[in-house]
Design a protein around this motif. Structure first.
Motif, short mmCIF file in Angstrom:
data_model
loop_
_atom_site.label_atom_id
_atom_site.label_comp_id
_atom_site.label_asym_id
_atom_site.label_seq_id
_atom_site.Cartn_x
_atom_site.Cartn_y
_atom_site.Cartn_z
N SER A 67 0.85 -1.20 0.00
CA SER A 67 0.00 0.00 0.00
C SER A 67 0.88 1.24 0.00
N GLY A 68 0.22 2.38 -0.17
CA GLY A 68 0.94 3.65 -0.16
C GLY A 68 1.51 3.98 1.21
N ALA A 69 0.69 3.80 2.23
CA ALA A 69 1.16 4.11 3.58
C ALA A 69 2.37 3.25 3.93
N ASN A 78 5.44 4.54 2.33
CA ASN A 78 5.97 5.71 3.05
C ASN A 78 6.60 5.32 4.38
N PHE A 131 -0.59 14.60 2.47
CA PHE A 131 -1.23 13.34 2.85
C PHE A 131 -0.28 12.19 2.56
N GLY A 171 -0.83 8.91 4.42
CA GLY A 171 -1.40 7.63 4.79
C GLY A 171 -2.00 7.63 6.18
N GLU A 216 -4.72 14.82 -1.95
CA GLU A 216 -5.76 15.02 -0.93
C GLU A 216 -5.78 16.47 -0.45
N VAL A 222 2.73 8.24 -4.52
CA VAL A 222 1.68 7.22 -4.43
C VAL A 222 0.55 7.56 -5.41
N GLN A 223 0.21 8.85 -5.48
CA GLN A 223 -0.88 9.28 -6.36
C GLN A 223 -0.37 9.82 -7.69
N LYS A 250 -1.03 2.90 -5.49
CA LYS A 250 -2.20 3.19 -6.32
C LYS A 250 -2.12 2.63 -7.75
C1 LIG Z 1 -3.43 7.46 -1.21
C2 LIG Z 1 -2.16 8.08 -0.75
C3 LIG Z 1 -1.40 7.50 0.28
C4 LIG Z 1 -1.88 6.30 1.08
O1 LIG Z 1 -1.98 5.17 0.29
P1 LIG Z 1 -2.73 3.86 0.89
O2 LIG Z 1 -2.53 2.83 -0.18
O3 LIG Z 1 -4.16 4.24 1.09
O4 LIG Z 1 -2.07 3.52 2.16
C5 LIG Z 1 -0.18 8.09 0.60
N1 LIG Z 1 0.26 9.17 -0.05
C6 LIG Z 1 -0.44 9.76 -1.05
C7 LIG Z 1 0.13 10.94 -1.74
C8 LIG Z 1 -1.68 9.24 -1.42
O5 LIG Z 1 -2.39 9.83 -2.39
#
Ligand SMILES: *Cc1c(COP(=O)(O)O)cnc(C)c1O
Length: 394
Positions: A96-98, A101, A129, A131, A188, A218-219, A245
Motif C-alpha cells: 500500500s501507499g502508507a 511511506n 497526505f 497515509g 488530498e 503514491v498518487q 495506487k
Molecule cells: C493514497 C495516498 C497514500 C496512502 O496510500 P494507501 O494505499 O491508502 O495507504 C499516501 N500518499 C499519497 C500521496 C496518497 O495519495
C-alpha cells in the motif's frame, strides 16, 4: 446500512458497482457511470483491462505466493522493469501507499543514525497526505487525520508547501533533520502542484546538507501527471521514491525505491513484508508497467490533461464561483469559492463519478485510457453541473 458488520470508517455514497469496463462502471440497477476518479487514481488502465485480467488469472492458476525467504524471479523482473521506468536503483515491494511511506521514513532514520544523528527528523509539509498508519498520519499535514490518535510519532518537523525559504530556514537551524518527504503534486491536500522553484530548491538543499529527498508519488506516479513519475519533469533524481495506487491497477501493491547513496541503506534484517512482491503481485506490476509503456499512457495523460484543463478554464472564464482550474496531466482540480461536497451526489445522479477534496476542490483522476469522446462528455457534463449548482447558490 444500519446493520452493517463493517466498522464505520467511511461515509459511503448510496451506490454499489457490479461491473466495469474502461472508464465506465455499472451499478446494481444496470445504470452506467463515467468514472472520472478511477478508484482514486488506482485504475489508470481503466476497469477490467485485459492485460491485467490475463496476468491475474494466468498467474493465479500457476502460483500465488511463496515467501521472500526464497528467490522470486517474477519479483526480480518487476523490479527491473520498475527500475528502468523510474530511474531508481533498488526497489522494495510492499502492499500500500502508507506502507511504502513507512519504508521511506525508516530509510530516513537509518540515514540519520548512519551519520551519527541519534534522533533523526523528517521534514514534512502542511496539507500533505501520506497515509493512515501511525507514522504516516503523523507525517500527514491535516489535523482531522490525527485527532484521537495521539500520541503522534516523534521525529517530524513541518513546513509550508511551496515555501523554499521556510524549509531552508528549518534545515539550517535543525541539524537533526535527515530527510524531506514531499508530494510533487498534493492530491488530498487540494490538487496543488509544487512549484519548480520549490522542487529544484529542495533538491539543492538536500544535496548541500546530505539529506534524503523523498518523494511521495503514491498518487502522482505511474503515468498520472504526464511522466512515468512526476519528478521526471526535472533534471535530477530523488533519493527515495514511493508509489502504490496506479502500480497495481486495483491489485494492492506498493513500492519504495531508492537511488544512489540511499539504494543500499536497507541491509538484511532491516525491513520485510510477508506479501511484498508475491509472484501474483509481481505479475500484475509487470503487466501494468508494460501496458503503460506500450500504450504510451504517460504522454497521453499529459496531453489529454492539458486539453481538459484548458477547456474547463475557458468554460468557467466568466463564472464567479470558480477560483481556479489546475492540474498536471490527468490529476486535475477545479477550486470553487465555497464548500461543494454535495456536487459528488449530484454528479452521481447524472452518471458521473467525481470527488471533492480539501472541502472545495472538485478532484478528477480519470483512467489514463480515457478517450477523446469520454473527455468531451466529462467536460460538458461537469461544466454544466458546476454552473447550475453555482447559479442555484447565488
Ligand atoms: C493514497 C495516498 C497514500 C496512502 O496510500 P494507501 O494505499 O491508502 O495507504 C499516501 N500518499 C499519497 C500521496 C496518497 O495519495
Amino acid at each position: 446500512m444500519a446493520n452493517s458488520a463493517l466498522m464505520h470508517t467511511y461515509g459511503r455514497l448510496p451506490v454499489a458497482f457490479v461491473e466495469g469496463k474502461g472508464a465506465w462502471l455499472t451499478d446494481t440497477d444496470g445504470k452506467t457511470y463515467l468514472d472520472a476518479l478511477a478508484g482514486i487514481a488506482v485504475c489508470g488502465l481503466g476497469h477490467a483491462h485485459p492485460a491485467v485480467t490475463q496476468a491475474i488469472s494466468e498467474q493465479a492458476s500457476r502460483l500465488i505466493h511463496t515467501s521472500n525467504i526464497y528467490q522470486v524471479p517474477l519479483q526480480e523482473a518487476a523490479a527491473r522493469k520498475l527500475s528502468q521506468l523510474s530511474g531508481m536503483d533498488s526497489i522494495f515491494f510492499c502492499n500500500s501507499g502508507a506502507e511504502a511511506n513507512e519504508g521511506a521514513i525508516k530509510l530516513a532514520r537509518l540515514h540519520g543514525h548512519n551519520k551519527g544523528i541519534d534522533i533523526p527528523h523528517v521534514l514534512v509539509m502542511d496539507n500533505a497526505f501520506h497515509g493512515r498508519t501511525l507514522a504516516t498520519l503523523t507525517a500527514t499535514g491535516n489535523r482531522k487525520v490525527q485527532i484521537g490518535f495521539e500520541p503522534l510519532v516523534s521525529g517530524f518537523v513541518r513546513s509550508a508547501y511551496n515555501d523554499l525559504a521556510a524549509a531552508t530556514h528549518l534545515v539550517e537551524h535543525n541539524k537533526s533533520i535527515t530527510a524531506i518527504l514531499v508530494e510533487p503534486v498534493q492530491g488530498e491536500g487540494g490538487l496543488t502542484p509544487a512549484t519548480d522553484e520549490f522542487m529544484n530548491g529542495l533538491r539543492q538543499l538536500c544535496d548541500k546538507h546530505d539529506l534524503l529527498l523523498m518523494l511521495d508519488e503514491v498518487q502522482t506516479g505511474n503515468g498520472r501527471t504526464g511522466y512515468f513519475y512526476a519528478y521526471q519533469r526535472y533534471d535530477w533524481k530523488p533519493d527515495v521514491l514511493t508509489t502504490a495506487k496506479g502500480l497495481g491497477n486495483g491489485f494492492p501493491i506498493g513500492a519504495v525505491m531508492a537511488h544512489g547513496k540511499a539504494a543500499n541503506l536497507f541491509q538484511p534484517g532491516h525491513h520485510g513484508s510477508t506479501y511484498g512482491g508475491t509472484p501474483l503481485g509481481s505479475a500484475v506490476v509487470l503487466a501494468v508497467l508494460e501496458t503503460l509503456e506500450k500504450e504510451q499512457l504517460a504522454k497521453r495523460a499529459g496531453e489529454l490533461g492539458a486539453r481538459i484543463v484548458q477547456e474547463f478554464t475557458a468554460n468557467f472564464a466568466n463564472i464567479n464561483g470558480v477560483k481556479a482550474v489546475r492540474g498536471r496531466g490527468l490529476m486535475m482540480g477545479i477550486e470553487l469559492d465555497q464548500p461543494c461536497g454535495e456536487l459528488v451526489q449530484l454528479a452521481l445522479e447524472q452518471g458521473l463519478l467525481i470527488n471533492v477534496t480539501a472541502g472545495q476542490v472538485v478532484r478528477l483522476l480519470p483512467p489514463l485510457t480515457l478517450t477523446d469522446e469520454e473527455a468531451d462528455l466529462l467536460i460538458s457534463k461537469l461544466s454544466q453541473l458546476i454552473k447550475n449548482w453555482l447559479a442555484s447558490r447565488s
